[in-house]
Structures are given as C-alpha cells and as structure tokens.
Design a protein around this motif. Structure first.
Motif, PDB file in Angstrom:
ATOM      1  N   LEU A   1      94.598  41.425 -63.561  1.00 28.84           N
ATOM      2  CA  LEU A   1      95.193  40.262 -62.918  1.00 28.84           C
ATOM      3  C   LEU A   1      96.224  39.622 -63.847  1.00 28.84           C
ATOM      4  O   LEU A   1      96.011  39.539 -65.053  1.00 28.84           O
ATOM      5  CB  LEU A   1      94.104  39.254 -62.562  1.00 28.84           C
ATOM      6  CG  LEU A   1      93.056  39.782 -61.587  1.00 28.84           C
ATOM      7  CD1 LEU A   1      91.797  38.937 -61.621  1.00 28.84           C
ATOM      8  CD2 LEU A   1      93.647  39.823 -60.190  1.00 28.84           C
ATOM      9  N   GLU A   2      97.316  39.176 -63.262  1.00 29.67           N
ATOM     10  CA  GLU A   2      98.380  38.533 -64.039  1.00 29.67           C
ATOM     11  C   GLU A   2      97.999  37.089 -64.373  1.00 29.67           C
ATOM     12  O   GLU A   2      97.537  36.350 -63.514  1.00 29.67           O
ATOM     13  CB  GLU A   2      99.686  38.535 -63.244  1.00 29.67           C
ATOM     14  CG  GLU A   2     100.267  39.915 -63.023  1.00 29.67           C
ATOM     15  CD  GLU A   2     100.795  40.547 -64.302  1.00 29.67           C
ATOM     16  OE1 GLU A   2     101.370  39.822 -65.138  1.00 29.67           O
ATOM     17  OE2 GLU A   2     100.611  41.757 -64.458  1.00 29.67           O
ATOM     18  N   HIS A   3      98.209  36.740 -65.640  1.00 27.12           N
ATOM     19  CA  HIS A   3      97.986  35.376 -66.123  1.00 27.12           C
ATOM     20  C   HIS A   3      99.228  34.937 -66.882  1.00 27.12           C
ATOM     21  O   HIS A   3      99.821  35.749 -67.603  1.00 27.12           O
ATOM     22  CB  HIS A   3      96.798  35.324 -67.088  1.00 27.12           C
ATOM     23  CG  HIS A   3      95.504  35.693 -66.462  1.00 27.12           C
ATOM     24  ND1 HIS A   3      95.115  36.989 -66.252  1.00 27.12           N
ATOM     25  CD2 HIS A   3      94.506  34.921 -65.996  1.00 27.12           C
ATOM     26  CE1 HIS A   3      93.928  37.002 -65.690  1.00 27.12           C
ATOM     27  NE2 HIS A   3      93.531  35.748 -65.517  1.00 27.12           N
ATOM     28  N   PRO A   4      99.601  33.669 -66.775  1.00 21.89           N
ATOM     29  CA  PRO A   4     100.746  33.235 -67.571  1.00 21.89           C
ATOM     30  C   PRO A   4     100.366  33.171 -69.048  1.00 21.89           C
ATOM     31  O   PRO A   4      99.263  32.732 -69.384  1.00 21.89           O
ATOM     32  CB  PRO A   4     101.059  31.841 -67.022  1.00 21.89           C
ATOM     33  CG  PRO A   4      99.776  31.356 -66.445  1.00 21.89           C
ATOM     34  CD  PRO A   4      99.058  32.590 -65.956  1.00 21.89           C
ATOM     35  N   PRO A   5     101.270  33.606 -69.913  1.00 20.11           N
ATOM     36  CA  PRO A   5     101.015  33.401 -71.347  1.00 20.11           C
ATOM     37  C   PRO A   5     100.907  31.899 -71.613  1.00 20.11           C
ATOM     38  O   PRO A   5     101.512  31.086 -70.890  1.00 20.11           O
ATOM     39  CB  PRO A   5     102.258  33.981 -72.027  1.00 20.11           C
ATOM     40  CG  PRO A   5     102.967  34.780 -70.988  1.00 20.11           C
ATOM     41  CD  PRO A   5     102.542  34.248 -69.660  1.00 20.11           C
ATOM     42  N   THR A   6     100.172  31.537 -72.625  1.00 21.24           N
ATOM     43  CA  THR A   6      99.954  30.123 -72.925  1.00 21.24           C
ATOM     44  C   THR A   6     101.270  29.356 -72.992  1.00 21.24           C
ATOM     45  O   THR A   6     101.389  28.269 -72.414  1.00 21.24           O
ATOM     46  CB  THR A   6      99.178  29.971 -74.252  1.00 21.24           C
ATOM     47  OG1 THR A   6      97.951  30.689 -74.138  1.00 21.24           O
ATOM     48  CG2 THR A   6      98.881  28.518 -74.564  1.00 21.24           C
TER      49      THR A   6
ATOM     50  N   CYS B   1      83.283  34.283 -58.644  1.00 18.52           N
ATOM     51  CA  CYS B   1      83.794  33.433 -57.560  1.00 18.52           C
ATOM     52  C   CYS B   1      82.666  33.018 -56.629  1.00 18.52           C
ATOM     53  O   CYS B   1      82.623  31.874 -56.166  1.00 18.52           O
ATOM     54  CB  CYS B   1      84.891  34.157 -56.786  1.00 18.52           C
ATOM     55  SG  CYS B   1      86.373  34.510 -57.755  1.00 18.52           S
ATOM     56  N   SER B   2      81.740  33.919 -56.360  1.00 18.37           N
ATOM     57  CA  SER B   2      80.646  33.607 -55.439  1.00 18.37           C
ATOM     58  C   SER B   2      79.654  32.603 -56.029  1.00 18.37           C
ATOM     59  O   SER B   2      78.862  32.011 -55.286  1.00 18.37           O
ATOM     60  CB  SER B   2      79.919  34.882 -55.017  1.00 18.37           C
ATOM     61  OG  SER B   2      79.350  35.511 -56.140  1.00 18.37           O
ATOM     62  N   ASP B   3      79.689  32.374 -57.341  1.00 13.02           N
ATOM     63  CA  ASP B   3      78.822  31.379 -57.969  1.00 13.02           C
ATOM     64  C   ASP B   3      79.359  29.960 -57.778  1.00 13.02           C
ATOM     65  O   ASP B   3      78.712  28.994 -58.171  1.00 13.02           O
ATOM     66  CB  ASP B   3      78.673  31.644 -59.468  1.00 13.02           C
ATOM     67  CG  ASP B   3      77.810  32.842 -59.772  1.00 13.02           C
ATOM     68  OD1 ASP B   3      76.973  33.202 -58.918  1.00 13.02           O
ATOM     69  OD2 ASP B   3      77.978  33.430 -60.856  1.00 13.02           O
TER      70      ASP B   3
ATOM     71  N   THR C   1      82.422  44.879 -59.553  1.00 17.08           N
ATOM     72  CA  THR C   1      83.040  44.416 -58.310  1.00 17.08           C
ATOM     73  C   THR C   1      83.232  42.906 -58.274  1.00 17.08           C
ATOM     74  O   THR C   1      83.750  42.375 -57.297  1.00 17.08           O
ATOM     75  CB  THR C   1      82.186  44.837 -57.098  1.00 17.08           C
ATOM     76  OG1 THR C   1      80.885  44.274 -57.250  1.00 17.08           O
ATOM     77  CG2 THR C   1      82.098  46.351 -56.976  1.00 17.08           C
ATOM     78  N   SER C   2      82.808  42.217 -59.326  1.00 19.34           N
ATOM     79  CA  SER C   2      82.931  40.758 -59.366  1.00 19.34           C
ATOM     80  C   SER C   2      84.161  40.326 -60.141  1.00 19.34           C
ATOM     81  O   SER C   2      84.525  40.938 -61.143  1.00 19.34           O
ATOM     82  CB  SER C   2      81.702  40.130 -60.028  1.00 19.34           C
ATOM     83  OG  SER C   2      80.558  40.360 -59.254  1.00 19.34           O
ATOM     84  N   LYS C   3      84.765  39.267 -59.663  1.00 17.03           N
ATOM     85  CA  LYS C   3      85.864  38.640 -60.393  1.00 17.03           C
ATOM     86  C   LYS C   3      85.248  37.482 -61.168  1.00 17.03           C
ATOM     87  O   LYS C   3      84.708  36.552 -60.578  1.00 17.03           O
ATOM     88  CB  LYS C   3      86.912  38.128 -59.405  1.00 17.03           C
ATOM     89  CG  LYS C   3      88.298  38.068 -59.972  1.00 17.03           C
ATOM     90  CD  LYS C   3      89.296  37.498 -58.976  1.00 17.03           C
ATOM     91  CE  LYS C   3      89.688  38.492 -57.918  1.00 17.03           C
ATOM     92  NZ  LYS C   3      90.672  37.930 -56.965  1.00 17.03           N
TER      93      LYS C   3
END
Length: 126
Positions: free
Chosen positions: A20-25, A58-60, A90-92
């Motif tokens: 998944l893409e995340h912005p650098p700090t 996410c389901s938590d 299978t969990s994010k």
C-alpha cells in the motif's frame, strides 16, 4: 536448437501486489491530516488505534457504515499520513503514525484525541 531462458511470469491477477502507498513523512501536510481527522468515522478509527497502541485489523474497528465506506475512511487516513497499513495474510493491519505526526506537528494528535475524548464524555458517548 537454442533455448532462451524463461521470461518472468506476469503478475497473478488474483493476488496483485499488496503493498500500500503511504506518503513519506516529509510529504505529510497539515491540511490533509486535519481533513482526515475531521470526519467522525475516521476520528473513531484514530481514537481506537490510539487506545490500542499497536496494530489492529480493520475489522477490529467496527464502524456503522458499509464495508466499502469503511475501506474509504481507512484509505483517507492512510493517504493523509495519519495511519500506516500493511497486509498480514488476508488482514489489513493498521497503526497510527504517531511519531511522524508528533515530529511534524508537535502536540496535534494528543490535543485532537483529548478534545475527542472530552466531547464523547460530554455527549455521553464515552
């Protein structure tokens, strides 16, 4: 007869790259963080992650919205730089980017969380 080495197999369409893409700090912007935190559902996610102090799937973090809307809220938080998401099986799995936000905007997350907690208490939503 000459044989050439086998070419690399094309990516499996059923299991695409799960990075998944995340912005650098250094690319995290205050306006985007504030926008992400302005939605009650996203603020619920952030409050829950802050209370956990670790990874959560996410389901938590149950939200009273459809699965696609929930996915949208998590994506907005990730793209704003508020959370980090990684696949584990299978969990994010989600974590707050607390250290990054504290370095960029000292005290912001703590104040937003304290204000959200005070509001929830005032409204009887504890």
């Amino acid at each position: 007869m000459s044989t050439s080495p086998p070419s690399a197999a094309p990516p499996d369409p059923v299991t695409p790259d799960r990075t998944l893409e995340h912005p650098p700090t250094e690319d995290i912007r205050l306006a985007e963080v504030l926008h992400a935190l302005s939605d009650p559902m996203r603020l619920t996610v952030v409050r829950r992650l802050a209370g956990e102090r670790g990874e959560m799937s996410c389901s938590d973090v149950p939200l009273p919205v459809s699965k696609s809307t929930s996915t949208h809220h998590f994506r907005v938080l990730r793209e704003a730089g508020v959370i980090s998401q990684v696949y584990r099986g299978t969990s994010k799995m989600n974590t707050l980017r607390s250290a990054d936000l504290e370095r960029l905007f000292p005290g912001l997350l703590d104040r937003v969380l304290a204000a959200a907690d005070a509001q929830a208490e005032r409204l009887g939503q504890g």
